[in-house]
Design a protein around this motif. Structure first.
Motif, PDB file in Angstrom:
ATOM      1  N   GLY A   3       1.078 -13.475  -0.451  1.00  0.00           N
ATOM      2  CA  GLY A   3       1.550 -12.296   0.275  1.00  0.00           C
ATOM      3  C   GLY A   3       1.709 -11.104  -0.644  1.00  0.00           C
ATOM      4  O   GLY A   3       1.491 -11.182  -1.856  1.00  0.00           O
ATOM      5  N   PRO A   4       2.073  -9.971  -0.082  1.00  0.00           N
ATOM      6  CA  PRO A   4       2.267  -8.760  -0.912  1.00  0.00           C
ATOM      7  C   PRO A   4       3.306  -9.012  -2.003  1.00  0.00           C
ATOM      8  O   PRO A   4       4.363  -9.593  -1.752  1.00  0.00           O
ATOM      9  N   ARG A   5       3.007  -8.550  -3.184  1.00  0.00           N
ATOM     10  CA  ARG A   5       3.923  -8.808  -4.292  1.00  0.00           C
ATOM     11  C   ARG A   5       3.682  -7.832  -5.431  1.00  0.00           C
ATOM     12  O   ARG A   5       2.608  -7.220  -5.545  1.00  0.00           O
ATOM     13  N   ASN A   6       4.705  -7.739  -6.282  1.00  0.00           N
ATOM     14  CA  ASN A   6       4.600  -7.037  -7.567  1.00  0.00           C
ATOM     15  C   ASN A   6       4.583  -8.067  -8.687  1.00  0.00           C
ATOM     16  O   ASN A   6       5.031  -9.214  -8.521  1.00  0.00           O
ATOM     17  N   LEU A   7       4.102  -7.655  -9.816  1.00  0.00           N
ATOM     18  CA  LEU A   7       4.228  -8.451 -11.037  1.00  0.00           C
ATOM     19  C   LEU A   7       5.242  -7.737 -11.922  1.00  0.00           C
ATOM     20  O   LEU A   7       5.035  -6.580 -12.308  1.00  0.00           O
ATOM     21  N   ILE A   8       6.347  -8.428 -12.226  1.00  0.00           N
ATOM     22  CA  ILE A   8       7.422  -7.824 -13.001  1.00  0.00           C
ATOM     23  C   ILE A   8       7.584  -8.571 -14.323  1.00  0.00           C
ATOM     24  O   ILE A   8       7.056  -9.682 -14.502  1.00  0.00           O
ATOM     25  N   GLY A  63      -1.958   3.526  -3.213  1.00  0.00           N
ATOM     26  CA  GLY A  63      -2.126   4.732  -2.408  1.00  0.00           C
ATOM     27  C   GLY A  63      -1.358   5.896  -3.003  1.00  0.00           C
ATOM     28  O   GLY A  63      -0.937   5.880  -4.167  1.00  0.00           O
ATOM     29  N   ASN A  64      -1.174   6.917  -2.180  1.00  0.00           N
ATOM     30  CA  ASN A  64      -0.444   8.099  -2.624  1.00  0.00           C
ATOM     31  C   ASN A  64       0.791   8.286  -1.765  1.00  0.00           C
ATOM     32  O   ASN A  64       1.149   7.425  -0.960  1.00  0.00           O
ATOM     33  N   GLU A  65       1.434   9.438  -1.892  1.00  0.00           N
ATOM     34  CA  GLU A  65       2.684   9.674  -1.177  1.00  0.00           C
ATOM     35  C   GLU A  65       2.489   9.747   0.323  1.00  0.00           C
ATOM     36  O   GLU A  65       3.393   9.437   1.098  1.00  0.00           O
ATOM     37  N   THR A  66       1.310  10.209   0.760  1.00  0.00           N
ATOM     38  CA  THR A  66       1.071  10.382   2.195  1.00  0.00           C
ATOM     39  C   THR A  66       0.514   9.111   2.837  1.00  0.00           C
ATOM     40  O   THR A  66       0.694   8.892   4.037  1.00  0.00           O
ATOM     41  N   ARG A  67      -0.161   8.309   2.065  1.00  0.00           N
ATOM     42  CA  ARG A  67      -0.795   7.104   2.632  1.00  0.00           C
ATOM     43  C   ARG A  67      -0.656   5.958   1.644  1.00  0.00           C
ATOM     44  O   ARG A  67      -1.179   6.029   0.535  1.00  0.00           O
ATOM     45  N   GLN A  68       0.078   4.926   2.029  1.00  0.00           N
ATOM     46  CA  GLN A  68       0.337   3.787   1.132  1.00  0.00           C
ATOM     47  C   GLN A  68      -0.040   2.472   1.806  1.00  0.00           C
ATOM     48  O   GLN A  68      -0.043   2.368   3.037  1.00  0.00           O
ATOM     49  N   GLY A  69      -0.351   1.511   0.965  1.00  0.00           N
ATOM     50  CA  GLY A  69      -0.632   0.158   1.431  1.00  0.00           C
ATOM     51  C   GLY A  69      -0.055  -0.850   0.445  1.00  0.00           C
ATOM     52  O   GLY A  69       0.357  -0.493  -0.669  1.00  0.00           O
ATOM     53  N   ILE A  70      -0.019  -2.098   0.872  1.00  0.00           N
ATOM     54  CA  ILE A  70       0.513  -3.158  -0.013  1.00  0.00           C
ATOM     55  C   ILE A  70      -0.539  -4.249  -0.179  1.00  0.00           C
ATOM     56  O   ILE A  70      -1.271  -4.598   0.759  1.00  0.00           O
ATOM     57  N   VAL A  71      -0.612  -4.784  -1.391  1.00  0.00           N
ATOM     58  CA  VAL A  71      -1.532  -5.879  -1.738  1.00  0.00           C
ATOM     59  C   VAL A  71      -0.773  -6.889  -2.595  1.00  0.00           C
ATOM     60  O   VAL A  71       0.375  -6.647  -2.998  1.00  0.00           O
ATOM     61  N   ALA A  72      -1.422  -8.002  -2.838  1.00  0.00           N
ATOM     62  CA  ALA A  72      -0.874  -8.997  -3.766  1.00  0.00           C
ATOM     63  C   ALA A  72      -1.345  -8.653  -5.168  1.00  0.00           C
ATOM     64  O   ALA A  72      -2.531  -8.772  -5.489  1.00  0.00           O
ATOM     65  N   ALA A  73      -0.446  -8.124  -5.964  1.00  0.00           N
ATOM     66  CA  ALA A  73      -0.808  -7.738  -7.332  1.00  0.00           C
ATOM     67  C   ALA A  73      -1.257  -8.964  -8.117  1.00  0.00           C
ATOM     68  O   ALA A  73      -0.634 -10.019  -8.058  1.00  0.00           O
ATOM     69  N   ARG A  74      -2.366  -8.814  -8.836  1.00  0.00           N
ATOM     70  CA  ARG A  74      -2.904  -9.881  -9.678  1.00  0.00           C
ATOM     71  C   ARG A  74      -3.235  -9.317 -11.048  1.00  0.00           C
ATOM     72  O   ARG A  74      -3.695  -8.177 -11.160  1.00  0.00           O
ATOM     73  N   GLU A 112       6.210 -13.170 -10.441  1.00  0.00           N
ATOM     74  CA  GLU A 112       5.978 -12.561  -9.139  1.00  0.00           C
ATOM     75  C   GLU A 112       7.278 -12.060  -8.507  1.00  0.00           C
ATOM     76  O   GLU A 112       8.333 -12.664  -8.681  1.00  0.00           O
ATOM     77  N   GLN A 113       7.140 -10.971  -7.751  1.00  0.00           N
ATOM     78  CA  GLN A 113       8.259 -10.433  -6.965  1.00  0.00           C
ATOM     79  C   GLN A 113       7.703 -10.040  -5.584  1.00  0.00           C
ATOM     80  O   GLN A 113       6.915  -9.103  -5.466  1.00  0.00           O
ATOM     81  N   PRO A 114       8.079 -10.769  -4.543  1.00  0.00           N
ATOM     82  CA  PRO A 114       7.554 -10.444  -3.205  1.00  0.00           C
ATOM     83  C   PRO A 114       7.950  -9.048  -2.767  1.00  0.00           C
ATOM     84  O   PRO A 114       9.041  -8.551  -3.084  1.00  0.00           O
ATOM     85  N   ILE A 115       7.056  -8.391  -2.014  1.00  0.00           N
ATOM     86  CA  ILE A 115       7.338  -7.076  -1.424  1.00  0.00           C
ATOM     87  C   ILE A 115       7.695  -7.306   0.042  1.00  0.00           C
ATOM     88  O   ILE A 115       6.874  -7.795   0.830  1.00  0.00           O
ATOM     89  N   THR A 116       8.892  -6.975   0.415  1.00  0.00           N
ATOM     90  CA  THR A 116       9.355  -7.205   1.785  1.00  0.00           C
ATOM     91  C   THR A 116       9.125  -6.012   2.692  1.00  0.00           C
ATOM     92  O   THR A 116       8.947  -6.159   3.902  1.00  0.00           O
ATOM     93  N   HIS A 117       9.116  -4.795   2.113  1.00  0.00           N
ATOM     94  CA  HIS A 117       8.884  -3.595   2.937  1.00  0.00           C
ATOM     95  C   HIS A 117       8.412  -2.452   2.045  1.00  0.00           C
ATOM     96  O   HIS A 117       8.640  -2.453   0.833  1.00  0.00           O
TER      97      HIS A 117
END
Length: 406
Positions: free
Chosen positions: A189-194, A231-242, A388-393
């Motif tokens: 799922g969507p996540r960050n790598l920290i 994305g940028n400030e006007t249009r953003q999306g989330i992915v699973a960072a790898r 990994e750090q899941p992105i919830t919103h």
């Protein structure tokens, strides 16, 4: 050259010869081809020798010729053993019945062992084995060939990739190789790598996501390294960072090494114990008394009688016991330091994880006290610092109206 086994089968006696012409008697016996050995003098007119039974009767004319007299001291060999056995018929019959009973008992399967099951139920395998005849108390002659037993079990065990059946003594061994079910990996799922610990970034390999740090940058624990928000400030999306971010992490290892150490060494004393194997049971043959070693190491070697593909349930085992003792010795401070460094490296690499590399090692402090050497060592290690750090919103988008009013 003597054939000891043939001499025992033919039978031989030990005799004492009295007379002044003992040497003459020996020469005549050798000339006539008599089989004699262990010739020895016991006095000026007394000698002793061993001779086969059949040659003992040929010796009598030579005794009269030399004026010597003989007296039988000891009788050995199979003929005398058979005579004694006939006199003890009850004991012989008891031995015979014992071996017949042991053979009959070893002709049955008394235990079933299942090996190799991880996901499958051992009880299920035993129940299937029982349906095709493999169970405690079954006569081994009534069992099918092992190949046929394997096929029958494989048909009734859909989760098994291979089944092996081996009858070893009074034990039936069933070896199971389970099928490997490929589990479909779920897409992350969507996540960050920290960062999972404080470090200085050494290298960055981003496969998906947005890199937020640079090489040689100091990062704290929990800081986002590769963001899953793109994305940028006007249009953003989330992915699973790898990706993979390696950092330089610092460790301090404190370790103590005793100067007085001990180890187990062989003393050179050993003992071979011989056992008769009948099925799954072993009976000590020799020696009857075991050496009372306080500490020892045991190695055993088994031999089983077989004819072609038929393995008899009878064999023997040689168990070698080697005595060991504790040897105390002292190492130098330099040796203790090197040993400590080796242990410390292993400890640090274990804490750092797989693929970690020690970049720098520096001894901070060395102290010798109370028979020990105390070390404090600083390590600089290159390792993977991501977790990994899941992105919830998604973060809230900037207020466009507020920007326009300003």
């Amino acid at each position: 050259m003597r054939n000891t086994l043939k001499d025992w089968v033919d039978g031989h006696v030990t005799i004492t010869v009295r007379g002044k012409r003992f040497e003459r008697l020996i020469n005549l016996a050798i000339r006539d081809g008599l089989h004699i050995w262990n010739i020895r003098r016991q006095g000026t007119e007394i000698g002793q020798l061993d001779i086969l039974i059949r040659d003992y009767f040929r010796l009598r004319p030579l005794l009269r010729q030399t004026g010597c007299r003989s007296h039988v001291v000891r009788r050995e060999g199979m003929p005398f053993w058979l005579v004694r056995l006939r006199l003890r018929a009850g004991l012989a019959i008891g031995f015979l019945l014992f071996f017949i009973g042991v053979y009959m008992l070893s002709s049955f399967v008394w235990s079933v062992e299942v090996m190799g099951t991880h996901k499958m139920s051992t009880l299920q395998v035993r129940q299937v084995a029982e349906t095709i005849g493999i169970k405690p108390g079954v006569w081994k002659v009534k069992l099918k060939e092992p190949i046929q037993l394997q096929r029958d079990m494989l048909q009734q065990l859909p989760d098994a990739a291979w089944v092996g059946v081996e009858i070893k003594g009074t034990k039936a061994i069933i070896q199971i190789v389970e099928k490997e079910k490929q589990e479909v990996e779920k897409a992350p799922g969507p996540r960050n790598l920290i960062a999972k610990k404080k470090a200085v970034v050494h290298s960055i390999l981003a496969e998906a996501g947005k890199t937020l740090v640079s090489v040689n940058q100091f990062v704290s624990k929990g800081q986002v390294l590769i963001s899953g928000i793109i994305g940028n400030e006007t249009r953003q999306g989330i992915v699973a960072a790898r990706g993979k971010v390696e950092g330089e992490v610092w460790y301090i290892s404190n370790i103590s090494i005793p100067l007085h150490q001990q180890r187990n060494v062989y003393t050179g004393l050993a003992e071979d114990n011989h056992f008769l194997l009948v099925g799954d049971y072993s009976f000590r043959i020799w020696p009857f008394q075991v050496q009372p070693y306080k500490q020892f190491e045991t190695h055993e070697e088994k031999f089983q009688l077989s004819y072609k593909q038929f393995h008899l349930p009878v064999g023997w085992k040689v168990e070698k016991r080697q005595e060991m003792e504790v040897q105390k010795f002292q190492i130098s401070s330099e040796q203790a330091i090197e040993t400590g460094k080796s242990f410390a490296r292993q400890d640090v690499l274990k804490r750092a994880g797989n693929d970690a590399v020690i970049k720098q090692e520096k001894v901070l402090h060395v102290k010798e006290e109370n028979g020990k050497v105390y070390l404090s060592i600083h390590y600089s290690v290159i390792e993977d610092i991501t977790e990994e750090q899941p992105i919830t919103h998604l973060p809230p988008a900037p207020d466009q109206g507020a920007n326009q009013s300003n």
